[in-house]
Design a protein around this motif. Structure first.
Motif, mmCIF file in Angstrom:
data_model
loop_
_atom_site.group_PDB
_atom_site.id
_atom_site.type_symbol
_atom_site.label_atom_id
_atom_site.label_comp_id
_atom_site.label_asym_id
_atom_site.label_seq_id
_atom_site.Cartn_x
_atom_site.Cartn_y
_atom_site.Cartn_z
ATOM 1 N N ALA A 150 0.854 -1.198 0.000
ATOM 2 C CA ALA A 150 0.000 0.000 0.000
ATOM 3 C C ALA A 150 0.882 1.237 0.000
ATOM 4 O O ALA A 150 1.733 1.386 0.879
ATOM 5 N N PRO A 151 0.727 2.137 -0.988
ATOM 6 C CA PRO A 151 1.529 3.369 -0.961
ATOM 7 C C PRO A 151 1.149 4.224 0.248
ATOM 8 O O PRO A 151 -0.035 4.448 0.493
ATOM 9 N N ARG A 152 2.156 4.664 0.993
ATOM 10 C CA ARG A 152 1.873 5.507 2.173
ATOM 11 C C ARG A 152 1.699 6.943 1.671
ATOM 12 O O ARG A 152 2.630 7.724 1.637
ATOM 13 N N LEU A 153 0.486 7.246 1.293
ATOM 14 C CA LEU A 153 0.214 8.499 0.586
ATOM 15 C C LEU A 153 -0.193 9.652 1.497
ATOM 16 O O LEU A 153 -0.627 10.681 1.021
ATOM 17 N N TRP A 154 -0.084 9.443 2.797
ATOM 18 C CA TRP A 154 -0.628 10.469 3.695
ATOM 19 C C TRP A 154 0.430 11.181 4.526
ATOM 20 O O TRP A 154 0.122 12.034 5.316
ATOM 21 N N MET A 155 1.715 10.802 4.355
ATOM 22 C CA MET A 155 2.757 11.316 5.243
ATOM 23 C C MET A 155 3.541 12.484 4.659
ATOM 24 O O MET A 155 4.122 13.265 5.387
ATOM 25 N N GLU A 206 0.805 14.110 -9.420
ATOM 26 C CA GLU A 206 1.849 13.315 -10.076
ATOM 27 C C GLU A 206 2.699 12.552 -9.069
ATOM 28 O O GLU A 206 3.065 11.406 -9.289
ATOM 29 N N TYR A 207 3.000 13.210 -7.952
ATOM 30 C CA TYR A 207 3.777 12.535 -6.903
ATOM 31 C C TYR A 207 3.007 11.305 -6.401
ATOM 32 O O TYR A 207 3.580 10.219 -6.220
ATOM 33 N N ALA A 208 1.689 11.463 -6.194
ATOM 34 C CA ALA A 208 0.871 10.339 -5.697
ATOM 35 C C ALA A 208 0.927 9.164 -6.684
ATOM 36 O O ALA A 208 1.006 7.998 -6.280
ATOM 37 N N LEU A 209 0.925 9.479 -7.954
ATOM 38 C CA LEU A 209 1.011 8.405 -8.951
ATOM 39 C C LEU A 209 2.401 7.773 -8.943
ATOM 40 O O LEU A 209 2.546 6.554 -9.050
ATOM 41 N N TRP A 210 3.437 8.616 -8.792
ATOM 42 C CA TRP A 210 4.804 8.087 -8.731
ATOM 43 C C TRP A 210 4.924 7.081 -7.581
ATOM 44 O O TRP A 210 5.438 5.981 -7.756
ATOM 45 N N ARG A 211 4.410 7.441 -6.408
ATOM 46 C CA ARG A 211 4.472 6.524 -5.256
ATOM 47 C C ARG A 211 3.675 5.252 -5.549
ATOM 48 O O ARG A 211 4.085 4.150 -5.173
ATOM 49 N N SER A 212 2.548 5.408 -6.219
ATOM 50 C CA SER A 212 1.719 4.223 -6.504
ATOM 51 C C SER A 212 2.419 3.293 -7.492
ATOM 52 O O SER A 212 2.401 2.065 -7.318
ATOM 53 N N PHE A 213 3.062 3.873 -8.511
ATOM 54 C CA PHE A 213 3.800 3.031 -9.470
ATOM 55 C C PHE A 213 4.928 2.288 -8.751
ATOM 56 O O PHE A 213 5.169 1.104 -8.996
ATOM 57 N N ARG A 214 5.622 3.002 -7.859
ATOM 58 C CA ARG A 214 6.735 2.360 -7.121
ATOM 59 C C ARG A 214 6.182 1.239 -6.224
ATOM 60 O O ARG A 214 6.802 0.200 -6.046
ATOM 61 N N ALA A 232 5.441 -4.486 -5.050
ATOM 62 C CA ALA A 232 4.541 -5.646 -4.940
ATOM 63 C C ALA A 232 5.028 -6.763 -5.854
ATOM 64 O O ALA A 232 5.112 -7.931 -5.451
ATOM 65 N N LYS A 233 5.388 -6.403 -7.069
ATOM 66 C CA LYS A 233 5.816 -7.436 -8.028
ATOM 67 C C LYS A 233 7.102 -8.108 -7.569
ATOM 68 O O LYS A 233 7.258 -9.327 -7.670
ATOM 69 N N GLU A 234 8.018 -7.314 -7.047
ATOM 70 C CA GLU A 234 9.271 -7.893 -6.540
ATOM 71 C C GLU A 234 9.012 -8.816 -5.344
ATOM 72 O O GLU A 234 9.711 -9.796 -5.141
ATOM 73 N N LEU A 235 7.975 -8.481 -4.551
ATOM 74 C CA LEU A 235 7.668 -9.303 -3.375
ATOM 75 C C LEU A 235 6.799 -10.511 -3.740
ATOM 76 O O LEU A 235 6.449 -11.317 -2.883
ATOM 77 N N GLY A 236 6.411 -10.588 -5.018
ATOM 78 C CA GLY A 236 5.642 -11.755 -5.484
ATOM 79 C C GLY A 236 4.155 -11.665 -5.195
ATOM 80 O O GLY A 236 3.492 -12.679 -5.039
ATOM 81 N N CYS A 237 3.616 -10.434 -5.123
ATOM 82 C CA CYS A 237 2.153 -10.339 -4.957
ATOM 83 C C CYS A 237 1.570 -9.390 -6.002
ATOM 84 O O CYS A 237 2.286 -8.603 -6.604
ATOM 85 N N ASP A 238 0.273 -9.535 -6.224
ATOM 86 C CA ASP A 238 -0.356 -8.753 -7.297
ATOM 87 C C ASP A 238 -1.439 -7.812 -6.750
ATOM 88 O O ASP A 238 -2.348 -7.432 -7.465
ATOM 89 N N ILE A 241 -3.144 3.650 -12.785
ATOM 90 C CA ILE A 241 -2.386 2.569 -12.135
ATOM 91 C C ILE A 241 -2.674 1.236 -12.842
ATOM 92 O O ILE A 241 -1.761 0.428 -13.083
ATOM 93 N N LEU A 242 -3.927 1.010 -13.205
ATOM 94 C CA LEU A 242 -4.275 -0.238 -13.920
ATOM 95 C C LEU A 242 -3.517 -0.319 -15.247
ATOM 96 O O LEU A 242 -3.073 -1.392 -15.657
ATOM 97 N N GLU A 243 -3.367 0.837 -15.886
ATOM 98 C CA GLU A 243 -2.653 0.857 -17.171
ATOM 99 C C GLU A 243 -1.152 0.676 -16.978
ATOM 100 O O GLU A 243 -0.485 0.122 -17.867
ATOM 101 N N TYR A 244 -0.638 1.110 -15.845
ATOM 102 C CA TYR A 244 0.803 0.980 -15.581
ATOM 103 C C TYR A 244 1.225 -0.482 -15.548
ATOM 104 O O TYR A 244 2.312 -0.837 -16.003
ATOM 105 N N ASP A 245 0.355 -1.331 -15.026
ATOM 106 C CA ASP A 245 0.710 -2.753 -14.931
ATOM 107 C C ASP A 245 -0.528 -3.608 -15.198
ATOM 108 O O ASP A 245 -1.542 -3.458 -14.519
#
Ligand code: XUL
Ligand code: MN
Length: 341
Positions: A84-89, A107-115, A120-126, A159-163
């Motif tokens: 979960a992107p920590r979007l509130w800090m 744009e920053y919120a989207l950058w955090r979400s893409f990261r 998630a993908k590196e950790l093996g979850c979708d 975000i859906l389009e990103y992945d």
């Protein structure tokens, strides 16, 4: 038997809005080993639980660090459930991320979400969970409320389009820290899902306390999202009425409601697609460092005991009561089942 998950933030230092930290920070690896020992199967991550200080890193460096966490999880024998992107800090999300009035902040919120998707993908979850903490207004007239909802849907689509594999689970919350949320309940989540560019990849995560704070029964919310085929995770906890978000141990305030949450999950074979029961609970501020995990252990035990009770539920007696429309008798049966008499 359900599989259970928990997040590193559930073992925390005890700071609240009126006082500082009261317990030392426990390093991530120690928390993870303890979770495994306690019987948890998976871990939930905020993006920076997995990759601290990620604002200072580029996309490749973030993935590299996430791979290290994946290795650690493998070594301990835990899966990752979601990120979960920590979007509130951040200073850039003071007035919300996806629905901020500022383009740069959106744009920053989207950058955090893409990261977060990358992690998630590196950790093996979708699964990507969005707690839309500040997506709403503190002052009604400060944002166009129609545009706010549209911006939220646009962000979900981006975000859906990103992945193409990522699934988005919106965790709705009616208030706190925001006053008026653009997406306060699971019913609203279903609307956002339906309006998105790929409804099959947008579902919900129900947290008991957030439903109670919306004046709703979490068991009914679980049932509603299940009926829609969109209950992809839960955060079981408890809440004593309409106060601040308490994240109490599961079942300690509203035992019958807790039982019914588990009952609906059992009856609908929750977990058949690999879903976990997440426990999003916080220790009381009074708790000493050596007892930092007690609330999590208690919640797990209560959930498992209620799971046993739910599996023992006497459906024949229930049918008899229903046929006689004797709901007083049915209610007493449930109370006796819970009281163990
Ligand atoms: C906040 C909350 C979060 C989410 C994940 O109330 O529940 O911890 O579960 O961001
Ligand atoms: Mn939660």
């Amino acid at each position: 038997m359900f599989k259970y998950s928990i997040g590193p933030w559930n073992v925390h230092e005890g700071a609240d809005a009126f006082g500082p930290e009261v317990r030392e920070t426990i390093p991530l690896e120690r928390k993870l080993r303890k979770f495994k020992e306690m019987g948890f199967d998976a871990v939930q991550f905020h993006d920076d639980d997995a990759v601290p200080d990620m604002n200072e890193l580029d996309a490749e460096q973030i993935k590299e660090q996430a791979r290290g966490v994946k290795e650690l999880l493998g070594d301990i024998g835990l899966a990752a459930e979601f990120v979960a992107p920590r979007l509130w800090m951040d200073a850039r999300t003071i007035d919300g991320g996806f629905t901020s009035n500022s383009e740069e902040e959106r744009e920053y919120a989207l950058w955090r979400s893409f990261r977060s998707v990358d992690i998630a993908k590196e950790l093996g979850c979708d699964k990507l969970v969005l707690w839309l903490a500040r997506e709403g207004t503190l002052c009604f007239e400060s944002k166009d409320p129609v545009r706010g909802v549209k911006r939220l849907i646009e962000a979900v689509n981006t975000i859906l389009e990103y992945d193409e594999d990522i699934k988005i689970l919106i965790e709705p919350k009616p208030n706190e820290p925001i006053d008026r949320s653009f997406c306060p309940t699971l019913g609203h989540v279903m609307g956002v899902s339906a309006a998105s560019c790929d409804p099959a990849r947008v579902g919900g995560l129900l947290e008991s306390a957030h439903a109670i704070l919306a004046g709703l029964d979490p068991a009914m919310e679980i049932a509603y999202a299940t009926a829609m085929g969109k209950l992809w995770s839960v955060h079981l906890n408890d809440q004593n009425g309409m106060k601040f978000d308490q994240d109490k141990s599961f079942g300690v305030e509203n035992l019958r409601q807790a039982f019914n949450q588990i009952k609906v999950l059992v009856e609908n074979d929750y977990g058949k697609n690999g879903e976990y029961i997440g426990l999003d609970v916080k220790a009381m501020r009074t708790q000493r460092l050596e007892d930092s995990y007690r609330h999590a252990a208690n919640s797990l035990r209560i959930a498992r005991l209620l799971e046993e009770k739910a599996r023992k539920f006497d459906y024949e007696y229930q049918r008899k009561c229903v046929s006689e429309r004797n709901y007083e008798a049915l209610e007493m049966y449930v109370m006796e089942l819970l009281m163990g008499v």
